[in-house]
Design a protein around this motif. Structure first.
Motif, PDB file in Angstrom:
ATOM      1  N   ASP A 157       9.395  61.885  61.247  1.00 46.31           N
ATOM      2  CA  ASP A 157       9.075  62.975  62.188  1.00 46.31           C
ATOM      3  C   ASP A 157       8.465  64.153  61.421  1.00 46.31           C
ATOM      4  O   ASP A 157       9.031  65.235  61.307  1.00 46.31           O
ATOM      5  CB  ASP A 157      10.347  63.408  62.918  1.00 46.31           C
ATOM      6  N   TRP A 162       3.350  61.352  62.178  1.00 44.69           N
ATOM      7  CA  TRP A 162       2.629  61.503  63.443  1.00 44.69           C
ATOM      8  C   TRP A 162       1.233  60.884  63.360  1.00 44.69           C
ATOM      9  O   TRP A 162       0.789  60.206  64.284  1.00 44.69           O
ATOM     10  CB  TRP A 162       2.515  62.993  63.797  1.00 44.69           C
ATOM     11  N   ARG A 195       2.936  73.296  67.640  1.00 44.91           N
ATOM     12  CA  ARG A 195       3.089  74.276  68.711  1.00 44.91           C
ATOM     13  C   ARG A 195       1.997  75.361  68.639  1.00 44.91           C
ATOM     14  O   ARG A 195       2.064  76.354  69.365  1.00 44.91           O
ATOM     15  CB  ARG A 195       4.450  74.946  68.598  1.00 44.91           C
ATOM     16  N   THR A 229       1.403  57.093  75.578  1.00 45.21           N
ATOM     17  CA  THR A 229       1.805  58.321  74.887  1.00 45.21           C
ATOM     18  C   THR A 229       2.323  59.330  75.908  1.00 45.21           C
ATOM     19  O   THR A 229       2.162  59.170  77.115  1.00 45.21           O
ATOM     20  CB  THR A 229       0.623  58.935  74.114  1.00 45.21           C
ATOM     21  N   SER A 230       2.942  60.363  75.398  1.00 43.14           N
ATOM     22  CA  SER A 230       3.537  61.383  76.267  1.00 43.14           C
ATOM     23  C   SER A 230       2.450  62.206  76.966  1.00 43.14           C
ATOM     24  O   SER A 230       1.326  62.329  76.472  1.00 43.14           O
ATOM     25  CB  SER A 230       4.424  62.313  75.418  1.00 43.14           C
ATOM     26  N   ASP A 232       2.973  65.314  77.473  1.00 40.72           N
ATOM     27  CA  ASP A 232       3.189  66.675  76.958  1.00 40.72           C
ATOM     28  C   ASP A 232       2.099  66.996  75.929  1.00 40.72           C
ATOM     29  O   ASP A 232       2.000  66.319  74.902  1.00 40.72           O
ATOM     30  CB  ASP A 232       4.567  66.752  76.314  1.00 40.72           C
ATOM     31  N   TYR A 234       1.883  69.261  73.836  1.00 39.36           N
ATOM     32  CA  TYR A 234       2.400  69.682  72.543  1.00 39.36           C
ATOM     33  C   TYR A 234       3.010  68.515  71.757  1.00 39.36           C
ATOM     34  O   TYR A 234       3.386  68.691  70.585  1.00 39.36           O
ATOM     35  CB  TYR A 234       3.464  70.775  72.724  1.00 39.36           C
ATOM     36  N   ASP A 235       3.130  67.333  72.378  1.00 39.02           N
ATOM     37  CA  ASP A 235       3.643  66.157  71.651  1.00 39.02           C
ATOM     38  C   ASP A 235       2.638  65.808  70.556  1.00 39.02           C
ATOM     39  O   ASP A 235       1.450  65.587  70.848  1.00 39.02           O
ATOM     40  CB  ASP A 235       3.839  64.976  72.604  1.00 39.02           C
ATOM     41  N   ASN A 239      -1.107  64.408  71.364  1.00 42.39           N
ATOM     42  CA  ASN A 239      -2.196  65.355  71.126  1.00 42.39           C
ATOM     43  C   ASN A 239      -3.256  64.756  70.206  1.00 42.39           C
ATOM     44  O   ASN A 239      -4.460  64.838  70.478  1.00 42.39           O
ATOM     45  CB  ASN A 239      -1.619  66.640  70.510  1.00 42.39           C
TER      46      ASN A 239
END
Length: 261
Positions: A157, A162, A195, A229-230, A232, A234-235, A239
């Protein structure tokens, strides 16, 4: 009946001597029969008695007359209990011997059959064991040759994890991109901060600021979102993947991007 004197007898030829001896013997036999009582007449029609045979044999030095009564065979003698017992014992012994032979043959045949059955049982057991071993080996071989399920890959993580996870998704969906090209653009756009948000450029003025690692505006993220994928923005993985999909459509690959895009 004239009998030659001893002196005259010695002078007779050999043939005459034999004739004279026969006449003398016949006379002896006649005297013997004369001495038999009258009640033996009935026996004269039956087989000659042992006594008459003995007299006949005595007359000719133990040999029966060729023209007289023949010598009795043993089988013609009277059957006494002792003889019958001996004969029965001999027959019983013969039967016992035959029965013993049959019993031995039966036992030998039974032993042979048992040996055959034992051999057949051993062969069948060996065949079952061989088949079982072959099946077990086949199962082990199939188990070893069967494709193993790949263990699920885990990613750290952090920025390295990523990018690597995003590259796996991009490859699966046929979207080009390299680790170096993605890492370079992330460091320029956000310095690796998932973020990060731009609140001063034209997009921010328009109310749709750029967000995340690769500074993607919400409409672009939504349009180029990659399945799996998400949603979100910001993921980090979502992204990166959406930004690379957009860059591939507009520039061919994220590797070709060197400035704001």
């Amino acid at each position: 009946m004239l009998v030659p004197s001893i002196r005259g007898y010695h002078r007779l030829p050999k043939a005459h001597k034999l004739s004279a001896a026969g006449i003398a013997a016949t006379g002896v036999v006649a005297i013997a029969f004369a001495a038999v009582p009258s009640d033996a007449h009935a026996e004269s029609n039956a087989a000659p008695s042992v006594r008459s045979v003995a007299v006949n044999q005595a007359a000719f030095g133990g040999k029966a007359l060729s023209s007289g009564v023949p010598q009795q065979a043993q089988s013609d003698l009277p059957r006494t209990p002792a003889v019958e017992a001996l004969q029965k014992a001999a027959q019983d012994k013969k039967k016992a011997a035959a029965e013993a032979v049959r019993s031995e043959q039966t036992r030998a045949a039974a032993d042979m059959q048992t040996a055959k059955e034992r051999s057949a049982a051993q062969s069948a057991a060996k065949e079952r064991s061989t088949q079982s071993a072959a099946k077990e080996r086949s199962g082990k071989t199939a188990s070893r040759s069967a494709p193993r399920k790949a263990a699920p890959v885990t990613y750290s993580d952090n920025l390295d994890g990523w990018i690597k996870e995003s590259l796996a998704i991009l490859k699966k969906n046929g979207i080009p991109g390299t680790y170096e090209g993605i890492h370079r653009n992330i460091m320029r756009e956000s310095s690796g901060n998932p973020r990060a948000i731009n609140d001063w450029d034209v997009n921010a003025v328009a109310g749709i600021p750029s967000k995340g690692l690769l500074q993607v505006i919400p409409p672009t993220f939504k349009a180029f979102h990659v399945e799996g994928t998400s949603w979100d923005i910001y993921d980090p993985v979502a992204n990166i993947t959406a930004a690379c999909n957009y860059a591939a459509q507009k520039y061919g690959t994220m590797d070709n991007v060197d400035s704001a895009y």
